[in-house]
Design a protein around this motif. Structure first.
Motif, PDB file in Angstrom:
ATOM      1  N   GLU A 455       0.794  -1.145  -0.175  1.00  0.00           N
ATOM      2  CA  GLU A 455       0.264   0.100   0.179  1.00  0.00           C
ATOM      3  C   GLU A 455       0.665   1.546  -0.369  1.00  0.00           C
ATOM      4  O   GLU A 455       1.757   1.033   0.410  1.00  0.00           O
ATOM      5  CB  GLU A 455      -0.970   0.131   1.613  1.00  0.00           C
ATOM      6  CG  GLU A 455      -1.629   1.112   1.033  1.00  0.00           C
ATOM      7  CD  GLU A 455      -3.068   1.407   2.985  1.00  0.00           C
ATOM      8  OE1 GLU A 455      -2.598   0.407   3.528  1.00  0.00           O
ATOM      9  OE2 GLU A 455      -3.841   1.714   2.681  1.00  0.00           O
ATOM     10  N   TYR A 456       0.257   2.431  -1.042  1.00  0.00           N
ATOM     11  CA  TYR A 456       1.234   3.933  -0.836  1.00  0.00           C
ATOM     12  C   TYR A 456       2.636   3.538  -1.362  1.00  0.00           C
ATOM     13  O   TYR A 456       3.643   3.981  -1.443  1.00  0.00           O
ATOM     14  CB  TYR A 456       1.726   4.695   0.231  1.00  0.00           C
ATOM     15  CG  TYR A 456       0.216   4.719   0.910  1.00  0.00           C
ATOM     16  CD1 TYR A 456      -1.118   5.192  -0.079  1.00  0.00           C
ATOM     17  CD2 TYR A 456      -0.437   5.069   2.037  1.00  0.00           C
ATOM     18  CE1 TYR A 456      -2.393   5.450   0.821  1.00  0.00           C
ATOM     19  CE2 TYR A 456      -1.391   4.727   3.053  1.00  0.00           C
ATOM     20  CZ  TYR A 456      -2.671   5.524   1.825  1.00  0.00           C
ATOM     21  OH  TYR A 456      -3.026   5.862   2.374  1.00  0.00           O
ATOM     22  N   SER A 457       3.429   1.817  -2.022  1.00  0.00           N
ATOM     23  CA  SER A 457       3.866   1.970  -2.278  1.00  0.00           C
ATOM     24  C   SER A 457       4.959   3.128  -3.669  1.00  0.00           C
ATOM     25  O   SER A 457       3.784   3.299  -4.282  1.00  0.00           O
ATOM     26  CB  SER A 457       4.322   0.381  -3.263  1.00  0.00           C
ATOM     27  OG  SER A 457       5.736  -0.022  -3.514  1.00  0.00           O
ATOM     28  N   GLY A 458       6.205   4.064  -3.702  1.00  0.00           N
ATOM     29  CA  GLY A 458       6.554   4.945  -4.481  1.00  0.00           C
ATOM     30  C   GLY A 458       6.142   5.833  -3.797  1.00  0.00           C
ATOM     31  O   GLY A 458       6.888   6.848  -4.091  1.00  0.00           O
ATOM     32  N   LEU A 459       4.888   6.473  -2.539  1.00  0.00           N
ATOM     33  CA  LEU A 459       4.675   7.150  -2.114  1.00  0.00           C
ATOM     34  C   LEU A 459       5.563   8.231  -0.743  1.00  0.00           C
ATOM     35  O   LEU A 459       5.034   9.352  -0.543  1.00  0.00           O
ATOM     36  CB  LEU A 459       3.215   7.540  -1.943  1.00  0.00           C
ATOM     37  CG  LEU A 459       2.347   7.121  -3.107  1.00  0.00           C
ATOM     38  CD1 LEU A 459       0.860   7.526  -2.241  1.00  0.00           C
ATOM     39  CD2 LEU A 459       2.605   8.225  -4.329  1.00  0.00           C
ATOM     40  N   TYR A 460       6.090   6.607  -0.818  1.00  0.00           N
ATOM     41  CA  TYR A 460       7.094   7.576   1.232  1.00  0.00           C
ATOM     42  C   TYR A 460       8.238   6.276   0.427  1.00  0.00           C
ATOM     43  O   TYR A 460       8.354   5.465   0.098  1.00  0.00           O
ATOM     44  CB  TYR A 460       6.085   7.044   1.788  1.00  0.00           C
ATOM     45  CG  TYR A 460       6.021   5.551   2.383  1.00  0.00           C
ATOM     46  CD1 TYR A 460       7.510   5.072   3.096  1.00  0.00           C
ATOM     47  CD2 TYR A 460       5.250   4.933   1.625  1.00  0.00           C
ATOM     48  CE1 TYR A 460       6.898   3.186   3.226  1.00  0.00           C
ATOM     49  CE2 TYR A 460       4.674   3.573   1.704  1.00  0.00           C
ATOM     50  CZ  TYR A 460       5.309   2.962   2.873  1.00  0.00           C
ATOM     51  OH  TYR A 460       5.628   1.475   2.929  1.00  0.00           O
ATOM     52  N   ASN A 461       9.325   6.425   1.801  1.00  0.00           N
ATOM     53  CA  ASN A 461      10.738   5.863   1.782  1.00  0.00           C
ATOM     54  C   ASN A 461      11.268   5.319   2.516  1.00  0.00           C
ATOM     55  O   ASN A 461      10.587   5.326   3.406  1.00  0.00           O
ATOM     56  CB  ASN A 461      12.007   7.173   1.994  1.00  0.00           C
ATOM     57  CG  ASN A 461      13.086   6.388   1.733  1.00  0.00           C
ATOM     58  OD1 ASN A 461      13.209   5.615   1.348  1.00  0.00           O
ATOM     59  ND2 ASN A 461      14.251   7.540   0.788  1.00  0.00           N
ATOM     60  N   VAL A 462      10.871   3.698   2.560  1.00  0.00           N
ATOM     61  CA  VAL A 462      10.993   2.625   3.104  1.00  0.00           C
ATOM     62  C   VAL A 462      12.092   2.287   4.225  1.00  0.00           C
ATOM     63  O   VAL A 462      12.042   1.705   4.721  1.00  0.00           O
ATOM     64  CB  VAL A 462      10.686   1.179   2.149  1.00  0.00           C
ATOM     65  CG1 VAL A 462       9.378   0.726   1.802  1.00  0.00           C
ATOM     66  CG2 VAL A 462      11.537   1.121   1.472  1.00  0.00           C
ATOM     67  N   THR A 463      12.917   3.160   3.201  1.00  0.00           N
ATOM     68  CA  THR A 463      14.404   3.430   4.147  1.00  0.00           C
ATOM     69  C   THR A 463      14.149   3.858   4.963  1.00  0.00           C
ATOM     70  O   THR A 463      15.678   4.777   5.737  1.00  0.00           O
ATOM     71  CB  THR A 463      15.696   3.136   3.845  1.00  0.00           C
ATOM     72  OG1 THR A 463      15.561   4.192   2.351  1.00  0.00           O
ATOM     73  CG2 THR A 463      15.517   1.865   2.601  1.00  0.00           C
ATOM     74  N   GLY A 464      13.173   5.347   4.995  1.00  0.00           N
ATOM     75  CA  GLY A 464      13.926   6.990   6.124  1.00  0.00           C
ATOM     76  C   GLY A 464      13.216   6.623   7.315  1.00  0.00           C
ATOM     77  O   GLY A 464      12.494   5.461   7.805  1.00  0.00           O
ATOM     78  N   ARG A 465      13.733   8.031   8.399  1.00  0.00           N
ATOM     79  CA  ARG A 465      13.510   7.783   9.689  1.00  0.00           C
ATOM     80  C   ARG A 465      12.100   8.361   9.323  1.00  0.00           C
ATOM     81  O   ARG A 465      11.115   9.018   8.335  1.00  0.00           O
ATOM     82  CB  ARG A 465      14.281   8.950  10.121  1.00  0.00           C
ATOM     83  CG  ARG A 465      13.659  10.318  10.590  1.00  0.00           C
ATOM     84  CD  ARG A 465      13.833   9.612  12.128  1.00  0.00           C
ATOM     85  NE  ARG A 465      13.034  10.805  13.349  1.00  0.00           N
ATOM     86  CZ  ARG A 465      12.379  10.823  14.696  1.00  0.00           C
ATOM     87  NH1 ARG A 465      11.850   9.548  14.465  1.00  0.00           N
ATOM     88  NH2 ARG A 465      12.431  12.046  15.266  1.00  0.00           N
ATOM     89  N   GLY A 466      11.394   7.581  10.640  1.00  0.00           N
ATOM     90  CA  GLY A 466       9.846   7.323  10.721  1.00  0.00           C
ATOM     91  C   GLY A 466       9.372   8.487  11.907  1.00  0.00           C
ATOM     92  O   GLY A 466       9.953   8.633  12.633  1.00  0.00           O
TER      93      GLY A 466
END
Ligand SMILES: *[C@@H]1O[C@H](CO)[C@@H](O)[C@H](O)[C@H]1NC(C)=O
Ligand SMILES: *[C@@H]1O[C@H](CO)[C@@H](O)[C@H](O)[C@H]1NC(C)=O
Length: 575
Positions: A455-466
């Motif tokens: 879900e939302y793949s490509g819309l947010y950075n999976v390796t980023g600080r949350g």
């Protein structure tokens, strides 16, 4: 601008060799591909116009300071609580002698005398005519207008430095930074209705009887009921100050504070705040100039952190770029005597991460880390646009808010309703494109991302600080403003509320001779720390034409670890 040191750098010059740096090859240090959206080219600049530039020098050992800051902030580390002095921090962030001499030589060849505007000497500043700046940086400056605010600034799309100085200079500012003014929340639009002043009486309240009125009107008593805020005054004020940052001409009004306390926090009548100013900051006390944001921030610190001295830090606008104020506040605090230096700093202003060049975002983060290293809890509102940023924007991918994306900052999202609370839909949250997921939350972030699949793949950075890390009340908060009562919303409410609770925990720690909490995140995410939070498992933060992320069991990018509980926080710190 507060002058930190006036030593002309030329005086520090030890070597002037026969091959001037200025005549050697130049390399592009930073550039942007085009004028960023939201800004328009507004013509040329007079060559004789003065421009004030800052050079951020490469620091001696910023990685070493990071490691040390984590060590003194991680409850599992033997060094926990052994905060550094500003002088010890300066040893890490000062430039090396080699850097100082290379950059000084270059400036001196160009007849430029710079002064240091940071205690460690890693930030230099000077004013020169535009024509000279253009020659120095092999560039052409122009005038640009930020369309929404109408403000103009002198910027360029690319600049260069001598190749031999690469590795000595982080960046020159303001050059390629096109940063819209910071957003202070709540905006007037968030003020959703005006109320008559009223007296609150809560004499018959018991812990499990939270009045239904708290669902629609949140006043200090509701927060005491919901989060367990103590009502007794803190007793260890001498070394425990709560700092409240004020920007964009937001003035905290004493008359509004009195009105607020005399109606909603009667046992604190007479409590007030002290003032610290920088960059030409003022303290205008005309009621009609009271700031909604500033009043909110002051009322929910003075009014919640009972007995803790509160300092309103008014940052003026004597700088070339708003971002400077966010760095100057750090350097000003580092220069404060230990007795009046805040132990907690709350800020309800921010930027969309994408609007900051990564160089500036990193410099800001490194600056706030220095506050953490000396034992200051740095707390920011997470933004009011859900996954869309500090405020609703049109966007094609999710927009986290800065500087809360910095792992050395505790980002506070929004909750609402009677317990069990739900996420406030405005709650800013998501994942950084600039800062990778820090170790303290790596497991939480991985679990959350796995739970939502693609879900939302490509819309947010999976390796980023949350973000956010935690949450607190962010809707229907009652404030006194310009002599009347209003309800406001936004994570602007959540940040001072959470900061007040941390200040009260610090008070108890000081009473038992323990160090204050300082940089919070490693503690908050520790097994003991997370146990002090009430998880929020429902609600979403819509934005960017999506429903946003969902609050869920455990950490989530809407409400973080959840809302704090005072007694559980005391237990978590062993009190
Ligand atoms: C401060 O001292 C008073 C009087 O001794 C006491 O009632 C109150 O609980 C104390 N406050 C805290 C936060 O310990
Ligand atoms: C995602 O985050 C990582 C780590 O911070 C960063 O290196 C990368 O550039 C980011 N990706 C995008 C598309 O911004």
């Amino acid at each position: 601008m507060r002058l930190i040191s006036l030593i002309p750098l030329a005086a520090l010059l030890s070597v002037i060799n026969g091959n001037p740096i200025s005549r050697r090859a130049m390399v592009v240090l930073e550039s942007v591909p085009a004028v960023p959206s939201g800004f328009t080219h507004a013509g040329t600049v007079s060559p004789s116009q003065e421009i004030t530039l800052r050079i951020a020098l490469v620091q001696t050992d910023i990685a070493g300071l990071q490691e040390k800051t984590y060590a003194v902030s991680d409850p599992a580390n033997a060094l926990y609580g052994q905060h550094l002095t500003p002088e010890e921090v300066a040893e890490y962030v000062k430039p090396t002698a080699e850097t100082l001499s290379a950059v000084s030589e270059w400036l001196s060849e160009n007849g430029i005398t710079a002064k240091s505007v940071s205690p460690a000497g890693d930030l230099l500043q000077f004013s020169i005519p535009v024509s000279k700046a253009e020659a120095l940086l092999a560039t052409t400056f122009s005038s640009f207008t930020h369309v929404a605010s109408g403000t103009t600034s002198i910027r360029t799309l690319s600049y260069s430095i001598p190749a031999v100085l690469k590795g000595h200079i982080q960046f020159v500012h303001p050059t390629i930074a096109f940063v819209p003014p910071p957003v202070g929340k709540p905006g007037v639009t968030a003020i959703n209705h005006k109320r008559e002043p009223r007296k609150v009486s809560r004499s018959s309240l018991t812990a499990d009887a939270i009045p239904n009125s708290c669902a629609s009107i949140v006043e200090p008593a509701c927060l005491q009921d919901m989060y367990g805020f103590p009502t007794a005054r803190a007793n260890n004020s001498a070394s425990n100050t709560l700092g409240v940052a004020g920007y964009i001409d937001q003035f905290a009004n004493s008359e509004d504070l009195s009105l607020f306390l005399s109606n909603l926090r009667t046992n604190l009548v007479g409590s007030t705040f002290t003032l610290l100013t920088l960059d030409g900051g003022e303290n205008v006390q005309v009621l009609s100039e009271a700031g909604d944001e500033a009043d909110l921030d002051i009322e929910y610190t003075v009014g919640m952190a009972a007995g803790v001295p509160v300092t309103f830090i008014s940052v003026g606008e004597n700088f070339q770029d708003d971002v400077d104020g966010f760095i100057d506040i750090v350097n000003t605090i580092l220069e404060e005597p230990a007795a009046t230096r805040p132990t907690v700093l709350t800020t309800s202003y921010g930027f969309n991460e994408e609007d900051l060049p990564i160089s500036l975002a990193v410099a800001m983060c490194d600056a706030y880390m220095q506050l953490g290293a000396v034992g200051i809890s740095v707390i920011f509102a997470s933004g009011d646009g859900g996954v869309g940023g500090v405020q609703p924007t049109t966007c094609t991918s999710f927009v986290p808010s800065a500087p809360g994306v910095c792992p050395f900052i505790t980002s506070v999202g929004g909750s609402t309703g009677l317990p069990p609370q739900v996420a406030a839909s405005l709650s800013g949250g998501g994942f950084s494109n600039y800062f990778p997921t820090p170790a303290f939350q790596a497991g939480d972030v991985a679990t959350y991302i796995a739970s939502i699949g693609d879900e939302y793949s490509g819309l947010y950075n999976v390796t980023g600080r949350g973000i956010p890390d935690v949450a607190a009340q962010a809707e229907n908060v009652e404030i006194a403003w310009m002599g009347e009562f209003w309800l406001v919303g936004g994570t602007s409410c959540a940040s001072p509320i959470f900061a007040s609770m941390i200040a009260l925990v610090n008070d108890r720690l000081i009473a038992t001779g323990k160090p204050v909490l300082g940089y919070l995140n490693p503690f908050l995410y520790s097994p003991a720390g997370r146990a002090a939070f009430t998880d929020i498992t429902s609600g979403t933060n819509p934005g960017c034409n999506t429903n946003g992320f969902s609050a869920s069991v455990g950490w989530d990018p809407v409400t973080g670890l959840g809302t704090p509980n005072f007694d559980l926080l005391l237990a978590a710190v062993g009190l």
